[in-house]
Enzyme design. Structure first.
Site, PDB file in Angstrom:
ATOM      1  CG  HIS A 165      -5.747  -0.388   2.811  1.00  0.00           C
ATOM      2  ND1 HIS A 165      -4.766  -1.237   2.354  1.00  0.00           N
ATOM      3  CD2 HIS A 165      -5.192   0.846   2.821  1.00  0.00           C
ATOM      4  CE1 HIS A 165      -3.666  -0.540   2.087  1.00  0.00           C
ATOM      5  NE2 HIS A 165      -3.906   0.732   2.364  1.00  0.00           N
ATOM      6  CG  ASN A 186      -2.645  -1.162   5.057  1.00  0.00           C
ATOM      7  OD1 ASN A 186      -1.720  -1.854   4.648  1.00  0.00           O
ATOM      8  ND2 ASN A 186      -2.599   0.175   5.032  1.00  0.00           N
ATOM      9  CD  GLU A 187       0.875   1.117   6.078  1.00  0.00           C
ATOM     10  OE1 GLU A 187       1.888   0.776   5.446  1.00  0.00           O
ATOM     11  OE2 GLU A 187       0.332   2.235   5.945  1.00  0.00           O
ATOM     12  CD  GLU A 237       1.306  -1.048   1.434  1.00  0.00           C
ATOM     13  OE1 GLU A 237       1.987   0.001   1.430  1.00  0.00           O
ATOM     14  OE2 GLU A 237       0.117  -1.074   1.817  1.00  0.00           O
ATOM     15  CB  SER A 268      -0.407   8.195  -3.444  1.00  0.00           C
ATOM     16  OG  SER A 268       0.444   7.874  -2.376  1.00  0.00           O
ATOM     17  CE1 TYR A 283       5.336   4.297  -2.958  1.00  0.00           C
ATOM     18  CE2 TYR A 283       3.476   5.754  -3.365  1.00  0.00           C
ATOM     19  CZ  TYR A 283       4.560   5.385  -2.588  1.00  0.00           C
ATOM     20  OH  TYR A 283       4.857   6.080  -1.443  1.00  0.00           O
TER      21      TYR A 283
END
Length: 483
Positions: free
Chosen positions: A112, A156-157, A367, A420, A429
């Site tokens: 991540h 992740n992404e 998410e 973040s 969040y």
């Protein structure tokens, strides 16, 4: 909802753990980048490293059945020689065991974004050797935790990581280079295939997938020019990850478009295609925050401007990819966050249906959440806006399941307030507040108690609200007609 549907929440190692230089952890590229540029960092973050038992207890009390978190490569392998860090390995055993004891299924994200700095110094994801190091790292994780963990995500992404670091340049390594973007993207997806290959070869009793920052594509109209721009945008935002991970290779028209845009594809080696084709994922994780509205390219140079501050004012984001498409951010009658993120729950329903119809693999919504400025010093934190946001998005998921999609879990981003990235700690969040100014004390928000009801009723409270709204609106329509 099916009884085995997984309700949970998610975090990432750098964003919540803190303890950046404790117990043998080595620096990541983010540590170096943020320290060198004197930016707000995750040195302490949410202090999960020291408070994980408290946080897992809060998840259990909430009724959550799963927790998605990432492992810090920097805590596991400390150098290029592959030296293992026993304290780091033990930490994640402790976290996993605490989850299992609480009846919480771990979903582990292997990478991540926090690449070890010793690899970044050698080129990071531009260097094919990083793939070998990544697979070695995966081998350690599967050997240590594979018997206990049944759900794994390789990355992740990849899109957000690669584009932010190599194309937009707002994340480390801070480049603006289309050629290097394509090369890093390719290497990450090849690493994904190699990790899947390794996992399947071990015959572990679990599944492995990839987590994607999903932007369902919409067009401003139905003209041929817009449809072509939508296809190019879909390749840009989604298909180079999802097609490659699930179907086994990059879209051919994407490779053609890259070549015609001046990208050299000499980083592709002859034997790579077989690796992609033979090693596809078992599921996909979709991170959904907003749809992507597309218009045809109108002219000018590429513009990649992202609002990371939430202070510069709405409408400061602008994306134009020369000869490909333009993304529209200022849609009329649409609500946006302070970070230019459109709030559009229907996009989650549409996106799930698009993905499931195309790929026919299990889906986890890994998410979904909304970031905002919040005063957490109050005795009660009434984040009704978050409850409304989550409720509408969960309703979209439930409608997609009713219409045939195989969605198996939902993860609120995030478990607690955390760091973040370039947005710092002001963009919150969490279902649980973290008072970063007072020892990272935890405090349950109203959304925590609301989500507790969702988890405990397996989503029935969302169904009840939908039926109430439908019946209420029906009565209103009747009254409006004078009947």
């Amino acid at each position: 909802m099916k009884k085995d549907f997984l309700w949970g929440s998610a975090t990432a190692s750098y964003q919540c753990e803190g303890a950046w230089n404790e117990d043998g952890r080595t620096p990541s590229l983010w540590d170096v980048y943020l320290h060198e540029n004197n930016l707000e960092n995750g040195d302490v973050a949410s202090d999960f490293y020291h408070r994980y038992r408290e946080d897992i207890t809060l998840m259990k009390e909430c009724g959550q059945k799963t927790y998605r978190f990432s492992i810090s490569w920097n805590r596991i392998i400390t150098d290029l020689q592959g030296t293992l860090n026993p304290k780091g390995i033990k930490f994640y055993h402790d976290v996993i065991d605490e989850c299992l004891k609480a009846g919480i299924e771990p979903l582990i994200t292997i990478f991540h974004w926090d690449l070890p700095d010793y690899l970044e110094k050698l080129g990071g994801w531009l260097n094919r050797e990083t793939i070998t190091h990544y697979v070695d790292y995966c081998r350690v994780l599967f050997a240590e935790y594979g018997a206990k963990v049944k759900l794994w995500a390789t990355f992740n992404e990849p899109r957000y990581y690669v584009f932010s670091g190599y194309f937009i340049g707002n994340y480390p390594p801070g480049l603006n280079d289309a050629q290097k973007t394509a090369q890093a993207a390719y290497n990450m997806m090849l690493a994904n295939a190699r990790a899947v290959e390794l996992y399947h070869s071990l015959h572990l009793s679990g599944q492995i997938g990839v987590v994607h920052s999903y932007g369902p594509i919409y067009g401003i109209d139905d003209t041929p020019a817009t449809r072509q721009a939508m296809r190019d945008a879909d390749n840009y935002y989604n298909n180079w990850i999802l097609d490659t991970a699930i179907l086994g290779y990059f879209p051919e028209d994407l490779l053609t478009k890259l070549s015609s845009s001046g990208i050299k594809l000499d980083f592709i080696e002859p034997n790579d295609r077989a690796v992609f084709e033979k090693n596809t994922v078992d599921f996909i994780g979709l991170n959904y925050y907003a749809r992507v509205m597309i218009a045809p390219y109108q002219g000018g140079e590429t513009i990649l401007k992202i609002n990371n501050s939430g202070k510069a004012g709405k409408g400061t984001s602008k994306i134009v990819v020369k000869d490909w498409f333009e993304q529209i951010f200022d849609l009329p009658d649409t609500e946006y966050t302070d970070w230019d993120t459109e709030i559009y729950p229907q996009g989650l329903y549409d996106g799930i249906m698009m993905a499931y119809e195309k790929y026919q693999v299990p889906i986890y919504i890994t998410e979904n959440g909304v970031g905002a400025y919040e005063d957490v010093t109050k005795e009660e934190i009434n984040d009704d806006f978050r409850i409304s946001y989550l409720s509408e998005h969960i309703d979209a998921i439930m409608r997609s399941i009713k219409d045939g999609a195989d969605v198996r879990g939902y993860y609120v981003w995030s478990t607690m307030d955390l760091y973040s990235w370039k947005n710092g700690t002001e963009k919150r969040y969490g279902l649980v507040a973290v008072d970063f100014e007072n020892g990272c004390q935890r405090k349950k928000k109203a959304s925590y108690y609301w989500y507790q009801k969702v988890c405990q009723t397996n989503g029935a409270v969302i169904e009840s609200k939908r039926e109430y709204n439908k019946n209420y609106l029906s009565m209103w329509d009747l009254n409006k007609e004078g009947l």
